[in-house]
Scaffold this active site. Sequence first.
Site, PDB file in Angstrom:
ATOM      1  N   GLY A 133       7.620   9.156  10.128  1.00 61.58           N
ATOM      2  CA  GLY A 133       7.871   7.726   9.990  1.00 61.58           C
ATOM      3  C   GLY A 133       9.351   7.408   9.898  1.00 61.58           C
ATOM      4  O   GLY A 133      10.214   8.284   9.997  1.00 61.58           O
ATOM      5  N   GLN A 134       9.637   6.143   9.695  1.00 65.40           N
ATOM      6  CA  GLN A 134      11.025   5.686   9.603  1.00 65.40           C
ATOM      7  C   GLN A 134      11.787   6.417   8.498  1.00 65.40           C
ATOM      8  O   GLN A 134      12.797   7.082   8.754  1.00 65.40           O
ATOM      9  CB  GLN A 134      11.058   4.176   9.326  1.00 65.40           C
ATOM     10  CG  GLN A 134      12.440   3.650   8.990  1.00 65.40           C
ATOM     11  CD  GLN A 134      12.430   2.196   8.532  1.00 65.40           C
ATOM     12  OE1 GLN A 134      12.860   1.331   9.258  1.00 65.40           O
ATOM     13  NE2 GLN A 134      11.946   1.938   7.315  1.00 65.40           N
ATOM     14  N   LEU A 161      -3.029  13.536   3.601  1.00 66.72           N
ATOM     15  CA  LEU A 161      -3.088  13.183   2.185  1.00 66.72           C
ATOM     16  C   LEU A 161      -4.510  12.996   1.676  1.00 66.72           C
ATOM     17  O   LEU A 161      -4.723  12.882   0.464  1.00 66.72           O
ATOM     18  CB  LEU A 161      -2.270  11.911   1.932  1.00 66.72           C
ATOM     19  CG  LEU A 161      -0.747  12.079   1.991  1.00 66.72           C
ATOM     20  CD1 LEU A 161      -0.050  10.722   1.990  1.00 66.72           C
ATOM     21  CD2 LEU A 161      -0.251  12.935   0.839  1.00 66.72           C
ATOM     22  N   LEU A 212       6.375  10.179   1.062  1.00 64.76           N
ATOM     23  CA  LEU A 212       6.631   8.974   1.844  1.00 64.76           C
ATOM     24  C   LEU A 212       5.441   8.604   2.718  1.00 64.76           C
ATOM     25  O   LEU A 212       5.421   7.531   3.324  1.00 64.76           O
ATOM     26  CB  LEU A 212       7.867   9.169   2.734  1.00 64.76           C
ATOM     27  CG  LEU A 212       9.123   9.744   2.064  1.00 64.76           C
ATOM     28  CD1 LEU A 212      10.272   9.775   3.068  1.00 64.76           C
ATOM     29  CD2 LEU A 212       9.508   8.945   0.837  1.00 64.76           C
ATOM     30  N   ALA A 257       1.883   7.257   3.858  1.00 63.23           N
ATOM     31  CA  ALA A 257       1.021   6.182   3.351  1.00 63.23           C
ATOM     32  C   ALA A 257       0.429   5.397   4.503  1.00 63.23           C
ATOM     33  O   ALA A 257       0.935   5.444   5.628  1.00 63.23           O
ATOM     34  CB  ALA A 257       1.812   5.231   2.450  1.00 63.23           C
ATOM     35  N   GLN A 258      -0.641   4.669   4.206  1.00 65.98           N
ATOM     36  CA  GLN A 258      -1.056   3.565   5.067  1.00 65.98           C
ATOM     37  C   GLN A 258      -0.242   2.397   4.539  1.00 65.98           C
ATOM     38  O   GLN A 258      -0.572   1.793   3.534  1.00 65.98           O
ATOM     39  CB  GLN A 258      -2.558   3.311   4.948  1.00 65.98           C
ATOM     40  CG  GLN A 258      -3.142   2.327   5.962  1.00 65.98           C
ATOM     41  CD  GLN A 258      -2.488   0.960   5.959  1.00 65.98           C
ATOM     42  OE1 GLN A 258      -1.603   0.680   6.787  1.00 65.98           O
ATOM     43  NE2 GLN A 258      -2.886   0.109   5.041  1.00 65.98           N
ATOM     44  N   SER A 259       0.841   2.083   5.220  1.00 64.98           N
ATOM     45  CA  SER A 259       1.857   1.210   4.629  1.00 64.98           C
ATOM     46  C   SER A 259       1.862  -0.213   5.160  1.00 64.98           C
ATOM     47  O   SER A 259       2.771  -0.979   4.834  1.00 64.98           O
ATOM     48  CB  SER A 259       3.249   1.829   4.845  1.00 64.98           C
ATOM     49  OG  SER A 259       3.487   2.040   6.220  1.00 64.98           O
ATOM     50  N   TYR A 296      -9.764   3.135   2.969  1.00 66.64           N
ATOM     51  CA  TYR A 296      -8.870   4.151   3.527  1.00 66.64           C
ATOM     52  C   TYR A 296      -7.488   4.063   2.884  1.00 66.64           C
ATOM     53  O   TYR A 296      -6.878   5.082   2.538  1.00 66.64           O
ATOM     54  CB  TYR A 296      -8.760   3.981   5.040  1.00 66.64           C
ATOM     55  CG  TYR A 296      -7.754   4.898   5.682  1.00 66.64           C
ATOM     56  CD1 TYR A 296      -8.025   6.258   5.833  1.00 66.64           C
ATOM     57  CD2 TYR A 296      -6.526   4.416   6.116  1.00 66.64           C
ATOM     58  CE1 TYR A 296      -7.094   7.109   6.407  1.00 66.64           C
ATOM     59  CE2 TYR A 296      -5.586   5.257   6.686  1.00 66.64           C
ATOM     60  CZ  TYR A 296      -5.880   6.602   6.838  1.00 66.64           C
ATOM     61  OH  TYR A 296      -4.950   7.443   7.402  1.00 66.64           O
ATOM     62  N   THR A 355       6.725   0.506  -4.059  1.00 66.78           N
ATOM     63  CA  THR A 355       6.956  -0.654  -3.200  1.00 66.78           C
ATOM     64  C   THR A 355       7.155  -1.940  -3.996  1.00 66.78           C
ATOM     65  O   THR A 355       6.549  -2.125  -5.066  1.00 66.78           O
ATOM     66  CB  THR A 355       5.770  -0.845  -2.239  1.00 66.78           C
ATOM     67  OG1 THR A 355       5.908  -2.096  -1.539  1.00 66.78           O
ATOM     68  CG2 THR A 355       4.447  -0.878  -2.993  1.00 66.78           C
ATOM     69  N   GLU A 402       5.928  -4.604  -3.151  1.00 66.18           N
ATOM     70  CA  GLU A 402       4.660  -5.335  -3.093  1.00 66.18           C
ATOM     71  C   GLU A 402       3.915  -5.277  -4.423  1.00 66.18           C
ATOM     72  O   GLU A 402       3.003  -6.070  -4.661  1.00 66.18           O
ATOM     73  CB  GLU A 402       3.780  -4.791  -1.968  1.00 66.18           C
ATOM     74  CG  GLU A 402       4.273  -5.106  -0.562  1.00 66.18           C
ATOM     75  CD  GLU A 402       4.067  -6.564  -0.170  1.00 66.18           C
ATOM     76  OE1 GLU A 402       3.129  -7.197  -0.701  1.00 66.18           O
ATOM     77  OE2 GLU A 402       4.845  -7.067   0.660  1.00 66.18           O
ATOM     78  N   TYR A 415      -3.183  -2.713  -0.386  1.00 64.21           N
ATOM     79  CA  TYR A 415      -2.047  -1.786  -0.307  1.00 64.21           C
ATOM     80  C   TYR A 415      -1.282  -1.749  -1.626  1.00 64.21           C
ATOM     81  O   TYR A 415      -1.002  -0.679  -2.178  1.00 64.21           O
ATOM     82  CB  TYR A 415      -1.120  -2.204   0.837  1.00 64.21           C
ATOM     83  CG  TYR A 415       0.235  -1.545   0.805  1.00 64.21           C
ATOM     84  CD1 TYR A 415       0.377  -0.203   1.132  1.00 64.21           C
ATOM     85  CD2 TYR A 415       1.382  -2.260   0.453  1.00 64.21           C
ATOM     86  CE1 TYR A 415       1.626   0.412   1.102  1.00 64.21           C
ATOM     87  CE2 TYR A 415       2.629  -1.658   0.420  1.00 64.21           C
ATOM     88  CZ  TYR A 415       2.745  -0.327   0.749  1.00 64.21           C
ATOM     89  OH  TYR A 415       3.976   0.277   0.713  1.00 64.21           O
TER      90      TYR A 415
END
EC number: 4.2.1.47
Length: 373
Positions: free
Chosen positions: A13-14, A66, A87, A89-91, A102, A134, A136, A158
């Site tokens: 990922g990023q 995971l 890092l 995740a289902q982000s 999930y 996060t 969030e 999330y």
Amino acid sequence: MNKKVALITGITGQDGSYLAEFLLEKGYEVHGIKRRSSLFNTQRVDHLYKDPHEEDVNFKLHYGDLTDSSNLTRILAEVQPDEVYNLGAQSHVAVSFQSPEYTADVDAIGTLRLLEAIRFLGLTKKTKFYQASTSELYGLVQEIPQKETTPFYPRSPYAVAKMYAYWITINYRESYGIYACNGILFNHESPRRGETFVTRKITRGMANIAQGLEKCLFMGNLDALRDWGHAKDYVKMQWMMLQQDEPRDFVIATGVQYSVREFIDMSARELGIELEFVGKGVDEKAVVKSVIGTKAPAIKVGDIIVAVDPAYFRPAEVETLLGDPSLAKKELGWVPEITLQQMVSEMVASDLEQAQSHALLKKHGYNVNVSVE
């Protein structure tokens, strides 16, 4: 002196790709976990890969997930890492409403699986653990700006899953003495950001419109306020958190806030496009007021290139997020180095290059799919 060994979940990922680069430059041996699929999906780290048959290979990938505790335990036992960066995740917030179970399995219980594997393997004194938390978590914000002591009010599956991960990290730190900490990451972007995330959707969409590949960019809540930083700055902070004498949780943010509308306007200006926003609510649109230069040959004055689609509204909106990074600055000396304007310029330039390539292919009769969800 032996090399430090790091294990990164979400390495493709990023953040994972930038962190891998950062650690390799510091002389680490870097291991990454990637999910097995029919496609390699390693484009963000392909430049780091070396044939494992060569000598002194410091970058290695392992198939893992995971959701599979036995797999994670096997990888940890094999790698024996000094540092673990979770890092993976289902982000995507919107996707979490569609796949809540999930999301919980990966983001919440996945974190528990890693921590339990560290405990089970007797690595509690050897391995340091970083959890990518996060902003969030703050959701329906209880104070502005948000800092380490601000109460959480998650507004998506999330965010709820990430709240479990946050507290289980603290629980294992306090219960078993693991060096485990949370970095409460506010929004952070780059040209490597996934194409369905709002900032990349904007820069990619605007570049495509400029080259005639799309007509209009459809958005959700233009009034949403976010604290956007660059992923390169944020992965440095993640590393710094694991270099301290004692584990501690930190907010990672810029302390500066912009609206989605402002991000669109900044992206347009990078292409020589001046926009005028007209209307309100679901009827709001962005009309081209002027075009300067040669980056947007497909656009003319009066074109409507941004509109609101209520389908992109969240079931429970998070209207404002603004982080207070003062503790990170005071305790670790961390300050973000890349400004939002610099980041937008970098992202637009990258997406414009891709759009120009796609436009050339289309001109010569090739089918080009540039749709963005």
